[in-house]
Design a protein around this motif. Structure first.
Motif, PDB file in Angstrom:
ATOM      1  N   ARG A  80      19.346  49.327  13.044  1.00 61.19           N
ATOM      2  CA  ARG A  80      20.320  48.231  13.119  1.00 61.19           C
ATOM      3  C   ARG A  80      20.825  47.869  11.725  1.00 61.19           C
ATOM      4  N   GLU A  81      19.903  47.839  10.751  1.00 57.48           N
ATOM      5  CA  GLU A  81      20.292  47.549   9.369  1.00 57.48           C
ATOM      6  C   GLU A  81      21.270  48.611   8.866  1.00 57.48           C
ATOM      7  N   ALA A  82      20.958  49.881   9.150  1.00 53.32           N
ATOM      8  CA  ALA A  82      21.826  50.976   8.718  1.00 53.32           C
ATOM      9  C   ALA A  82      23.204  50.869   9.374  1.00 53.32           C
ATOM     10  N   LEU A  83      23.222  50.576  10.670  1.00 53.33           N
ATOM     11  CA  LEU A  83      24.492  50.479  11.390  1.00 53.33           C
ATOM     12  C   LEU A  83      25.357  49.369  10.819  1.00 53.33           C
ATOM     13  N   SER A  84      24.737  48.242  10.471  1.00 50.59           N
ATOM     14  CA  SER A  84      25.474  47.127   9.878  1.00 50.59           C
ATOM     15  C   SER A  84      26.060  47.508   8.514  1.00 50.59           C
ATOM     16  N   LEU A  85      25.276  48.198   7.704  1.00 52.38           N
ATOM     17  CA  LEU A  85      25.754  48.626   6.392  1.00 52.38           C
ATOM     18  C   LEU A  85      26.902  49.629   6.524  1.00 52.38           C
ATOM     19  N   PHE A  86      26.785  50.542   7.479  1.00 50.52           N
ATOM     20  CA  PHE A  86      27.831  51.547   7.685  1.00 50.52           C
ATOM     21  C   PHE A  86      29.119  50.913   8.222  1.00 50.52           C
ATOM     22  N   ALA A 118      21.684  48.843  -7.035  1.00 51.89           N
ATOM     23  CA  ALA A 118      22.995  49.238  -7.545  1.00 51.89           C
ATOM     24  C   ALA A 118      24.133  48.744  -6.665  1.00 51.89           C
ATOM     25  N   GLY A 119      23.823  48.104  -5.520  1.00 53.53           N
ATOM     26  CA  GLY A 119      24.856  47.598  -4.631  1.00 53.53           C
ATOM     27  C   GLY A 119      25.676  48.689  -3.976  1.00 53.53           C
ATOM     28  N   MET A 120      24.989  49.681  -3.439  1.00 50.12           N
ATOM     29  CA  MET A 120      25.656  50.827  -2.802  1.00 50.12           C
ATOM     30  C   MET A 120      25.289  50.856  -1.317  1.00 50.12           C
ATOM     31  N   PRO A 121      26.043  50.154  -0.459  1.00 47.14           N
ATOM     32  CA  PRO A 121      25.649  50.008   0.945  1.00 47.14           C
ATOM     33  C   PRO A 121      25.621  51.305   1.744  1.00 47.14           C
ATOM     34  N   ASP A 122      26.473  52.268   1.415  1.00 44.50           N
ATOM     35  CA  ASP A 122      26.508  53.503   2.202  1.00 44.50           C
ATOM     36  C   ASP A 122      25.236  54.328   2.017  1.00 44.50           C
ATOM     37  N   VAL A 123      24.842  54.560   0.748  1.00 44.80           N
ATOM     38  CA  VAL A 123      23.622  55.348   0.527  1.00 44.80           C
ATOM     39  C   VAL A 123      22.371  54.523   0.835  1.00 44.80           C
ATOM     40  N   TRP A 124      22.458  53.203   0.679  1.00 46.55           N
ATOM     41  CA  TRP A 124      21.359  52.326   1.113  1.00 46.55           C
ATOM     42  C   TRP A 124      21.156  52.476   2.619  1.00 46.55           C
ATOM     43  N   GLY A 125      22.251  52.406   3.349  1.00 46.09           N
ATOM     44  CA  GLY A 125      22.160  52.553   4.800  1.00 46.09           C
ATOM     45  C   GLY A 125      21.616  53.914   5.213  1.00 46.09           C
ATOM     46  N   THR A 126      22.021  54.968   4.500  1.00 43.90           N
ATOM     47  CA  THR A 126      21.530  56.313   4.813  1.00 43.90           C
ATOM     48  C   THR A 126      20.026  56.401   4.603  1.00 43.90           C
ATOM     49  N   ALA A 127      19.538  55.803   3.519  1.00 46.99           N
ATOM     50  CA  ALA A 127      18.099  55.805   3.266  1.00 46.99           C
ATOM     51  C   ALA A 127      17.351  55.004   4.330  1.00 46.99           C
ATOM     52  N   VAL A 182      31.190  49.486   5.433  1.00 46.00           N
ATOM     53  CA  VAL A 182      31.961  50.435   4.624  1.00 46.00           C
ATOM     54  C   VAL A 182      32.879  51.306   5.490  1.00 46.00           C
ATOM     55  N   LYS A 183      32.882  51.004   6.815  1.00 46.93           N
ATOM     56  CA  LYS A 183      33.765  51.691   7.768  1.00 46.93           C
ATOM     57  C   LYS A 183      33.627  53.222   7.699  1.00 46.93           C
ATOM     58  N   ASN A 184      32.369  53.674   7.781  1.00 50.97           N
ATOM     59  CA  ASN A 184      32.092  55.109   7.734  1.00 50.97           C
ATOM     60  C   ASN A 184      31.674  55.590   9.122  1.00 50.97           C
ATOM     61  N   SER A 185      32.580  56.246   9.831  1.00 54.50           N
ATOM     62  CA  SER A 185      32.325  56.662  11.215  1.00 54.50           C
ATOM     63  C   SER A 185      31.210  57.695  11.315  1.00 54.50           C
ATOM     64  N   GLU A 186      31.153  58.604  10.369  1.00 50.89           N
ATOM     65  CA  GLU A 186      30.140  59.659  10.426  1.00 50.89           C
ATOM     66  C   GLU A 186      28.734  59.074  10.311  1.00 50.89           C
ATOM     67  N   LEU A 187      28.550  58.144   9.384  1.00 50.51           N
ATOM     68  CA  LEU A 187      27.235  57.534   9.224  1.00 50.51           C
ATOM     69  C   LEU A 187      26.902  56.624  10.412  1.00 50.51           C
ATOM     70  N   GLN A 188      27.904  55.915  10.931  1.00 56.32           N
ATOM     71  CA  GLN A 188      27.683  55.101  12.130  1.00 56.32           C
ATOM     72  C   GLN A 188      27.220  55.979  13.290  1.00 56.32           C
ATOM     73  N   LEU A 189      27.780  57.176  13.372  1.00 55.85           N
ATOM     74  CA  LEU A 189      27.404  58.120  14.430  1.00 55.85           C
ATOM     75  C   LEU A 189      25.905  58.417  14.402  1.00 55.85           C
TER      76      LEU A 189
END
Length: 354
Positions: free
Chosen positions: A170-176, A139-148, A179-186
């Motif tokens: 590392r893959e998750a951090l790149s995806l986050f 579905a092209g959703m990088p934030d929830v992809w990164g979370t998974a 999308v510039k999501n500080s909470e997920l990067q954390l």
């Protein structure tokens, strides 16, 4: 804004929405209120508000609204009652399917993977997280992809595949970052720090923990900040810097003082407490702190209880071999049956040592 200022604004908005009879808006406001209380380390208030939110959403009768409310309520119950959380997630998943909400489905599969890990059902966790990654990628959703990917990395770490875990983080951090999501990067940084510590890369792990604690404090993530401070202390202690390790321990204990419940990251604080007490020859304190923490962890998360036992066992064996053997025997077979490779090997060496 600072969390307490956000709380004031949200309470004022909720009062106004209630006065006007705008229940749909109340669900949105209460969801945010629950999230802020959760970030501040106030789980009971977070769960109470989430339950009220779900009741209002049931009354409104909008399936999308109810699915979001149930999802939030499940999040507040994960640690205390994974089984109840799973029921709410499954109900939310069905509602998201009915409305064709793919993002909502991915979030539910992701959460079901977390709950399955808490219940030590790793086959179900693998299935749920794989489904989440596949749906999000398609579905092209990088934030929830990164979370998974992040949660799959946590599972890989528990199963002993540290290189796969490192790559997934590392893959998750790149995806986050995209999308510039500080909470997920954390959360990605926090887990990367764990992997580096387990690999014995204490210098890089210390830096990652320091960065994690700083970011967590800035965005109001209390649980992560506490765990990161303790992780930094464990790294310092591992390289023989006992005096330096006392500072992050004191900071973590200060932040954790009002907390009585178990939360992810608390195992790091409890481990550091025990190891510092043992290093300072406060033998009675070390044993009492370990038993208290192990019992609390055992009621909430088998993996955390087993990890804590393995991490403290060598130091405690020098104090009381009998107590240490009993603790090791309590978890050795259970860990092996669940496929936690790294922990299984650690327990085998401890059994031989005992």
């Amino acid at each position: 804004q600072p969390a307490h200022r956000s709380l004031e604004a949200l309470r004022a908005m909720d009062a106004e929405a209630a006065r006007l009879g705008f229940d749909e808006e109340r669900v949105a406001v209460l969801t945010l209120l629950s999230q802020v209380h959760g970030r501040l380390g106030e789980p009971r208030e977070s769960a109470r508000i989430a339950a009220e939110c779900a009741e209002i959403a049931e009354r409104v009768g909008d399936p999308s609204l109810l699915a979001e409310a149930l999802n939030r309520l499940a999040i507040t119950l994960e640690s205390e009652s994974p089984a109840r959380a799973r029921e709410y997630y499954q109900r939310a998943l069905e509602l998201f399917r009915q409305t064709g909400d793919v993002r909502g489905q991915v979030r539910c599969y992701n959460s079901l993977g977390i709950v399955a890990q808490l219940e030590s059902r790793m086959d179900l966790a693998h299935e749920a997280l794989s489904t989440a990654i596949s749906l999000a990628r398609a579905a092209g959703m990088p934030d929830v992809w990164g979370t998974a990917a992040l949660n799959f990395g946590v599972m890989s770490q528990k199963l002993g595949d540290l290189e796969q875990a490192r790559n997934l983080f590392r893959e998750a951090l790149s995806l986050f970052a995209n999308v510039k999501n500080s909470e997920l990067q954390l959360h990605a940084l926090f887990n990367m720090a764990h992997v580096e510590r387990e690999l014995g890369e204490y210098a890089s792990s210390t830096e990652l923990y320091e960065s994690t604690a700083s970011l967590a404090q800035r965005i109001g993530q209390s649980d992560v900040e506490i765990g990161a401070r303790a992780g930094e202390g464990l790294c310092l202690l591992a390289v023989g810097r006992l005096a330096d390790a006392r500072r992050p321990l004191a900071e973590a204990e200060s932040r954790m003082a009002p907390r009585s419940e178990w939360f992810q990251g608390r195992e790091l604080v409890e481990c550091l407490r025990v190891l510092v007490a043992a290093a300072e020859r406060r033998n009675t304190d070390a044993l009492q702190q370990f038993e208290s923490a192990r019992a609390l962890a055992d009621s909430a998360d088998l993996f955390s209880a087993a990890w804590l036992t393995a991490a403290c066992a060598t130091a405690l064996f020098e104090i009381d071999p009998g107590v240490t053997r009993a603790a090791v025997e309590r978890y050795a077979s259970r860990v092996a049956s669940l496929g936690f490779t790294t922990l299984t090997e650690k327990f085998r060496s401890l059994e031989f040592e005992g």
